[in-house]
Design a protein around this motif. Structure first.
Motif, PDB file in Angstrom:
ATOM      1  N   THR A   6      13.695  -7.658   7.040  1.00  0.00           N
ATOM      2  CA  THR A   6      13.447  -6.699   5.962  1.00  0.00           C
ATOM      3  C   THR A   6      12.459  -5.628   6.413  1.00  0.00           C
ATOM      4  OG1 THR A   6      13.719  -8.547   4.443  1.00  0.00           O
ATOM      5  CG2 THR A   6      12.839  -6.506   3.524  1.00  0.00           C
ATOM      6  N   GLY A   7      11.389  -6.063   7.069  1.00  0.00           N
ATOM      7  CA  GLY A   7      10.404  -5.103   7.569  1.00  0.00           C
ATOM      8  C   GLY A   7      11.019  -4.140   8.565  1.00  0.00           C
ATOM      9  N   THR A  10      13.057  -1.691   6.696  1.00  0.00           N
ATOM     10  CA  THR A  10      12.241  -0.688   6.002  1.00  0.00           C
ATOM     11  C   THR A  10      11.803   0.403   6.973  1.00  0.00           C
ATOM     12  OG1 THR A  10      11.435  -2.471   4.602  1.00  0.00           O
ATOM     13  CG2 THR A  10      10.255  -0.380   4.490  1.00  0.00           C
ATOM     14  N   ILE A  11      11.366  -0.019   8.171  1.00  0.00           N
ATOM     15  CA  ILE A  11      10.934   0.967   9.164  1.00  0.00           C
ATOM     16  C   ILE A  11      12.106   1.865   9.576  1.00  0.00           C
ATOM     17  CG2 ILE A  11      10.145   1.245  11.548  1.00  0.00           C
ATOM     18  CD1 ILE A  11       7.872   0.407   9.935  1.00  0.00           C
ATOM     19  N   LEU A  14      12.968   4.222   6.779  1.00  0.00           N
ATOM     20  CA  LEU A  14      11.938   5.253   6.670  1.00  0.00           C
ATOM     21  C   LEU A  14      12.157   6.337   7.716  1.00  0.00           C
ATOM     22  CD1 LEU A  14       9.136   6.332   5.778  1.00  0.00           C
ATOM     23  CD2 LEU A  14       8.113   4.686   7.343  1.00  0.00           C
ATOM     24  N   ARG A  17      15.317   8.347   6.916  1.00  0.00           N
ATOM     25  CA  ARG A  17      15.061   9.255   5.807  1.00  0.00           C
ATOM     26  C   ARG A  17      14.364  10.508   6.272  1.00  0.00           C
ATOM     27  NH1 ARG A  17      12.579   5.863   0.817  1.00  0.00           N
ATOM     28  NH2 ARG A  17      14.439   5.828  -0.470  1.00  0.00           N
ATOM     29  N   GLN A  18      13.397  10.316   7.164  1.00  0.00           N
ATOM     30  CA  GLN A  18      12.623  11.466   7.631  1.00  0.00           C
ATOM     31  C   GLN A  18      13.442  12.363   8.529  1.00  0.00           C
ATOM     32  OE1 GLN A  18       8.277  10.995   8.303  1.00  0.00           O
ATOM     33  NE2 GLN A  18       8.921   8.939   8.819  1.00  0.00           N
ATOM     34  N   THR A  92       0.272   9.067  10.570  1.00  0.00           N
ATOM     35  CA  THR A  92       1.032   8.139   9.732  1.00  0.00           C
ATOM     36  C   THR A  92       1.321   6.825  10.440  1.00  0.00           C
ATOM     37  OG1 THR A  92       2.984   9.369  10.413  1.00  0.00           O
ATOM     38  CG2 THR A  92       2.134   9.810   8.217  1.00  0.00           C
ATOM     39  N   THR A  95      -1.400   4.177   9.369  1.00  0.00           N
ATOM     40  CA  THR A  95      -1.238   3.641   8.015  1.00  0.00           C
ATOM     41  C   THR A  95      -0.069   2.653   7.966  1.00  0.00           C
ATOM     42  OG1 THR A  95       0.021   5.613   7.454  1.00  0.00           O
ATOM     43  CG2 THR A  95      -2.267   5.569   6.769  1.00  0.00           C
ATOM     44  N   THR A  96       0.869   2.779   8.893  1.00  0.00           N
ATOM     45  CA  THR A  96       1.935   1.783   8.982  1.00  0.00           C
ATOM     46  C   THR A  96       1.420   0.527   9.680  1.00  0.00           C
ATOM     47  OG1 THR A  96       3.487   3.606   9.183  1.00  0.00           O
ATOM     48  CG2 THR A  96       4.322   1.433   9.696  1.00  0.00           C
ATOM     49  N   GLN A  97       0.574   0.738  10.694  1.00  0.00           N
ATOM     50  CA  GLN A  97       0.077  -0.403  11.463  1.00  0.00           C
ATOM     51  C   GLN A  97      -0.818  -1.332  10.640  1.00  0.00           C
ATOM     52  OE1 GLN A  97      -1.478   2.060  14.633  1.00  0.00           O
ATOM     53  NE2 GLN A  97      -0.188   1.010  16.109  1.00  0.00           N
ATOM     54  N   VAL A  98      -1.517  -0.791   9.615  1.00  0.00           N
ATOM     55  CA  VAL A  98      -2.367  -1.679   8.821  1.00  0.00           C
ATOM     56  C   VAL A  98      -1.575  -2.478   7.789  1.00  0.00           C
ATOM     57  CG1 VAL A  98      -4.489  -0.359   9.024  1.00  0.00           C
ATOM     58  CG2 VAL A  98      -2.969   0.090   7.119  1.00  0.00           C
ATOM     59  N   THR A  99      -0.277  -2.206   7.661  1.00  0.00           N
ATOM     60  CA  THR A  99       0.520  -3.013   6.742  1.00  0.00           C
ATOM     61  C   THR A  99       0.954  -4.284   7.469  1.00  0.00           C
ATOM     62  OG1 THR A  99       2.618  -2.039   7.352  1.00  0.00           O
ATOM     63  CG2 THR A  99       1.375  -0.927   5.637  1.00  0.00           C
ATOM     64  N   LEU A 100       1.831  -5.035   6.844  1.00  0.00           N
ATOM     65  CA  LEU A 100       2.178  -6.341   7.409  1.00  0.00           C
ATOM     66  C   LEU A 100       3.275  -6.276   8.462  1.00  0.00           C
ATOM     67  CD1 LEU A 100       1.951  -8.400   4.112  1.00  0.00           C
ATOM     68  CD2 LEU A 100       0.297  -8.307   5.981  1.00  0.00           C
ATOM     69  N   VAL A 101       3.790  -5.076   8.763  1.00  0.00           N
ATOM     70  CA  VAL A 101       4.806  -5.014   9.821  1.00  0.00           C
ATOM     71  C   VAL A 101       4.123  -5.075  11.180  1.00  0.00           C
ATOM     72  CG1 VAL A 101       6.654  -3.830   8.605  1.00  0.00           C
ATOM     73  CG2 VAL A 101       4.863  -2.499   9.715  1.00  0.00           C
TER      74      VAL A 101
ATOM     75  N   THR B  93       8.663  14.388   4.478  1.00  0.00           N
ATOM     76  CA  THR B  93       9.894  14.631   3.723  1.00  0.00           C
ATOM     77  C   THR B  93      10.077  13.642   2.582  1.00  0.00           C
ATOM     78  OG1 THR B  93      11.089  13.290   5.320  1.00  0.00           O
ATOM     79  CG2 THR B  93      11.124  15.652   5.659  1.00  0.00           C
ATOM     80  N   TYR B 107       4.361  -3.876   2.834  1.00  0.00           N
ATOM     81  CA  TYR B 107       3.460  -4.983   2.493  1.00  0.00           C
ATOM     82  C   TYR B 107       4.237  -6.171   1.941  1.00  0.00           C
ATOM     83  CZ  TYR B 107      -0.964  -2.635   3.330  1.00  0.00           C
ATOM     84  OH  TYR B 107      -2.039  -2.038   3.932  1.00  0.00           O
TER      85      TYR B 107
END
Lengths: 367, 307
Positions: A6-7, A10-11, A14, A17-18, A92, A95-101, B93, B107
C-alpha cells in the motif's frame, strides 16, 4: 506485507499524479506519436520501392522497433532523472521520509511510476508497430518478444534514472548521467567491442602445404593432375603467422547493447541454407558469431587434398543456424547485465535515501 | 515532573565535515508543555530538529522520543512524532486536500480515515477556501499552515515545529499560538524553534537555549534570569516620574519612546520600585520588563559567552 505494498502504491500514485498532470508529459507523448508516425511513413516509402516481399516488411518492422527503442531510451531519462534529487531540493522528500514509508518504498515507488510513464511512450508508438506487423506478415511471436524486450529495457533505463537521481545531488547532473549511461550502452558498447577486439589480438599460425608433380606423366583431364597420386610430391610446409582480433573475448560488451538484445531476442527463422530470414536474425547472427574464437592453428593441406583427387572436404564451414545452436544466447547475457545495472542503481539510491542518514551529499540539505 | 520526558536528549553532537553544527546538546521536553528552542541563526536548531525528526544520525549522544531511539527504531519514533520543517516544500500539482490525504496514507491510515482526517485538518488550520486548489497557488503563510496540518496528520504526541510562525500574519500567529497551546493541553509535547523571541514568550512553558551548537546549562539560565535588567515605567506625567525617580535615588537607564527604563535585578526588586513610586504619588500607567523573559535570558547568555 500488505501495508508495504500500500505504501509503495501511495508513493507511485503520488509520483504519477505529479508527473502525468504536467503539460510536459502530454507534449512529449504527442511528439513521440508524431515522430514515430513520420518515421514509419518514410520507412514505408523508402523500403517498399524495392518490392514488397517479406524481407522488406521484416526490415520495416525491425527499423520501427529499433526507432521506438531509440525514442524510448531518449525520453525515459527525462521523466525519471530527477525523481529523488528534485524532491530533495524542493523539500518534499524529507516530509515523505518522516512518514512511515521506508526508503525502499520511496525509491521503488518512484521507479514504478517512472517505468509506467515510460511505457505510455511505448503505448503511443504501439499503433505503428502493430501496423507493421499487420501489413508485413511478421510472426506474432516476434511482435511479442520485441514488446517484452522494449518493456524491460525501458524499465532498466527508468531504474537507472531513478537510481542515479538518488545517488546524485543535482537533478540536472543525474539526468545527464542517465543519458550518458544510455549512450554508453547504445554506442559505447559498439566502440568498446571494436577496440577491445583489436586490442587483444592473438597470433594465428597458418600452415600451407603445397604440391608439385611431374608434368610428363599422364594427367587426368578433369582435375589437371596426374592420375596416380604417387606422382604428386608434397612441398615443404609454408608457415605464416598473423594477428587476429579476439572478438570472442569482448563479445559480451556488444551483448550489453540494448539494440542487440532486442534483435537477438526475437525468435529467428532460417531458410533452407540455414541463413536467417530477417534483419533481427542477421544482427543476432553477427553477435553470435563473435563469440566463436578464431582458429589459431590453421592447416591448409592442399597436397593431401590433391592426392585424394579433391575428394577431401575440409568441412569446417558452419551454417548460421549451426552457429546459433552452439553459442550462448547473447540477449540473455545482455538482459542480465542490464538488470544487474538497474538493480545496483536502485540499491544505491535506497542506501542513500535511508534515514536517519549518516552522510549528507555535499551541498545538500535533508530538509 | 512525574511523567517521563517526551523528548530526552543527552550529549548530542553532529558535524558536517569541519562544521560542528551541534556540539553538545542536553535537554528534556515534557508532555503537556511547550518548550521553546531558542538560538540565533546558525546555532544548530535545524540540525538538532532533523536529528529529533529521525532524519539525521547524531555523531554522539542519545536521543529518546517517547522512549524510542530514532537511530535504531525510526518507525516507532515516526508514529508518535510530527515534524514541521523550516523549508516549505509542497507537492505543487496536488491540491491541499490531496496533499493531506496522501500524507495520511503515508502514515498508514486507510482511505476513508485519510479523507476525514484531511477534512478535519483543513478546518483546523483554516484553509477551507483553498482546499481544492493546487498547493502552488498558496502564499507563504498558507503554505506554513499546510505544513503544520501535515505534521498533525497522524495525531502525534511529540510535535517538532521549526520556525512555525515565520511568514504568518498577526491573526494567523494568534491562531497558531492558540492551536499550540491546545495541543499541549491535550497532552502533546511541543518543541518550537524560533528566533522571534516575543512570539515564543507568549506560548512556551520551558526554554532550551542553543548557541554555537551548545545548550546553556540550567544554572547559567537561572543566573541570567536574576541578573539586572531594564523595566519600563510609563507615567501620565513623565516630568513627575523623572522628579520622583531622582528624589527616591532610583537610577534610570534612560528614556525611550515608550517610557523610562529602570534597571532592576529580579521581580522582587521591581515590585519594590513600583510600590515606592506609587507611594510617592506618581500616576503610573504601565510597568513591565522592557524585553521579554526569553529575550533577556538569551541576550544575557550570549553576552556572557558560552557556558
Amino acid at each position: 506485507m500488505n501495508g508495504w505494498i500500500t505504501g509503495l502504491g501511495t508513493i507511485a500514485a503520488l509520483e504519477l499524479r505529479q508527473r502525468v498532470r504536467s503539460v510536459a508529459w502530454l507534449v512529449l507523448l504527442i511528439v513521440v506519436f508524431v515522430i514515430v508516425a513520420i518515421v514509419t511513413l518514410l520507412l514505408w516509402f523508402s523500403l517498399s520501392t524495392f518490392g514488397d516481399d517479406s524481407v522488406d516488411n521484416a526490415a520495416i518492422y525491425s527499423s520501427i522497433v529499433f526507432f521506438v527503442l531509440l525514442v524510448g531510451t531518449l525520453v525515459t531519462p527525462a521523466v525519471s532523472g530527477g525523481a529523488i534529487n528534485a524532491e530533495r531540493d524542493a523539500g518534499t522528500l524529507a516530509t515523505t521520509q518522516v512518514t512511515l514509508v521506508s526508503a525502499g518504498q520511496i525509491v521503488l515507488g518512484k521507479f514504478l511510476a517512472a517505468w509506467t510513464i515510460a511505457l505510455t511512450f511505448l503505448a503511443a508508438s504501439l499503433p505503428f508497430i502493430v501496423l507493421a506487423v499487420a501489413i508485413g506478415g511478421v510472426p506474432i511471436t516476434t511482435l511479442l518478444t520485441s514488446l517484452a524486450v522494449l518493456v524491460v529495457e525501458l524499465g532498466v533505463v527508468a531504474a537507472i534514472g531513478v537510481g542515479l537521481s538518488g545517488l546524485q545531488t543535482r537533478a540536472l547532473f543525474s539526468v545527464v548521467t542517465t543519458y550518458l549511461v544510455v549512450a554508453a550502452l547504445s554506442i559505447g558498447t559498439l566502440i568498446a567491442f571494436g577496440l577491445g577486439g583489436l586490442a587483444s589480438q592473438s597470433e594465428v599460425r597458418s600452415v600451407y602445404i603445397g604440391y608439385t608433380y611431374d608434368q610428363s606423366v599422364e594427367l587426368d583431364p578433369d582435375t589437371g593432375l596426374p592420375e596416380d597420386p604417387d606422382d604428386i610430391t608434397c612441398l615443404e610446409p609454408e608457415v605464416t603467422t598473423y594477428q587476429a582480433p579476439r572478438f570472442d573475448r569482448v563479445w559480451w560488451f556488444l551483448a550489453a547493447n540494448p539494440y542487440i538484445v532486442l534483435a537477438d531476442a526475437s525468435p529467428t527463422t532460417f531458410d533452407e541454407n540455414g541463413n536467417p530470414e530477417d534483419l533481427f536474425g542477421g544482427i543476432g547472427l553477427g553477435i553470435r558469431g563473435a563469440q566463436l574464437p578464431p582458429d589459431l592453428e590453421q592447416t591448409y593441406d592442399e597436397c593431401a587434398n590433391a592426392k585424394a583427387n579433391w575428394r577431401l572436404v575440409q568441412d569446417d564451414y558452419e551454417t548460421p543456424e549451426e552457429v546459433y545452436a552452439k553459442t550462448v544466447p547473447s540477449w540473455f547475457v545482455g538482459i542480465v547485465i542490464h538488470l544487474v545495472l538497474a538493480g545496483l542503481a536502485l540499491w544505491g539510491a535506497v542506501a542513500r535515501t535511508r534515514t536517519p542518514s549518516k552522510h549528507l551529499p555535499k551541498g545538500s540539505r535533508v530538509a | 515532573m512525574t511523567q517521563p520526558p517526551a523528548i530526552a536528549v543527552e550529549g548530542v553532537a553532529r558535524s558536517f565535515g569541519s562544521v560542528h553544527a551541534v556540539r553538545d546538546v542536553t535537554f528534556e521536553a515534557h508532555p503537556g508543555r511547550v518548550t521553546a528552542l531558542i538560538g540565533p541563526n546558525g546555532s544548530g536548531k535545524t540540525t538538532l530538529l532533523l536529528m529529533l525528526a529521525s532524519l539525521l544520525q547524531p555523531d554522539r549522544g542519545t536521543i529518546r522520543i517517547q522512549g524510542h531511539d530514532p537511530v535504531t527504531d525510526p518507525r516507532a519514533v515516526r508514529r508518535v512524532m510530527g515534524w514541521m520543517p523550516d523549508v516549505l516544500g509542497s507537492w505543487a500539482t496536488l491540491t491541499v486536500r490531496q496533499t493531506l490525504e496522501t500524507t495520511a496514507r503515508l502514515y498508514e491510515l486507510d482511505a476513508a480515515q485519510a479523507r476525514s482526517r484531511a477534512a478535519e485538518l483543513i478546518d483546523l488550520v483554516g484553509l477551507e477556501e483553498l482546499a481544492d486548489q493546487p498547493t502552488r497557488v498558496l502564499s507563504r503563510g498558507q503554505k506554513q499552515r499546510l505544513s503544520l496540518a501535515r505534521a498533525l496528520v497522524h495525531r502525534p504526541t511529540v510535535l517538532l515545529l521549526d520556525e512555525p510562525a515565520s511568514g504568518l500574519d498577526p491573526a494567523a500567529r494568534i491562531d497558531l499560538r492558540v492551536l499550540v497551546r491546545r495541543l499541549a493541553a491535550e497532552g502533546a509535547s511541543v518543541l518550537v524553534s524560533s528566533h522571534v523571541l516575543a512570539e515564543l514568550d507568549e506560548m512556551a512553558d520551558d526554554a532550551v537555549y542553543l548557541d554555537h551548537g551548545v545548550t546553556a546549562s540550567r544554572e547559567s539560565v537561572e543566573a541570567s534570569r536574576s541578573t539586572v535588567r531594564d523595566w519600563r515605567v510609563r507615567a501620565l506625567d513623565p516630568a513627575a516620574l523623572a522628579a520622583a525617580l531622582a528624589e527616591l535615588g532610583i537610577p534610570t537607564g534612560g528614556d525611550d519612546h515608550l517610557g523610562t527604563l529602570v534597571p532592576v535585578a529580579g521581580e522582587q526588586e521591581a515590585a519594590a520600585v513600583l510600590t515606592r513610586l506609587t507611594a510617592h504619588g506618581v500616576a503610573i500607567s504601565a510597568f513591565g520588563p522592557a524585553v521579554g523573559d526569553l529575550e533577556h535570558t538569551f541576550l544575557d547568555l550570549a553576552k556572557g559567552g558560552r557556558s
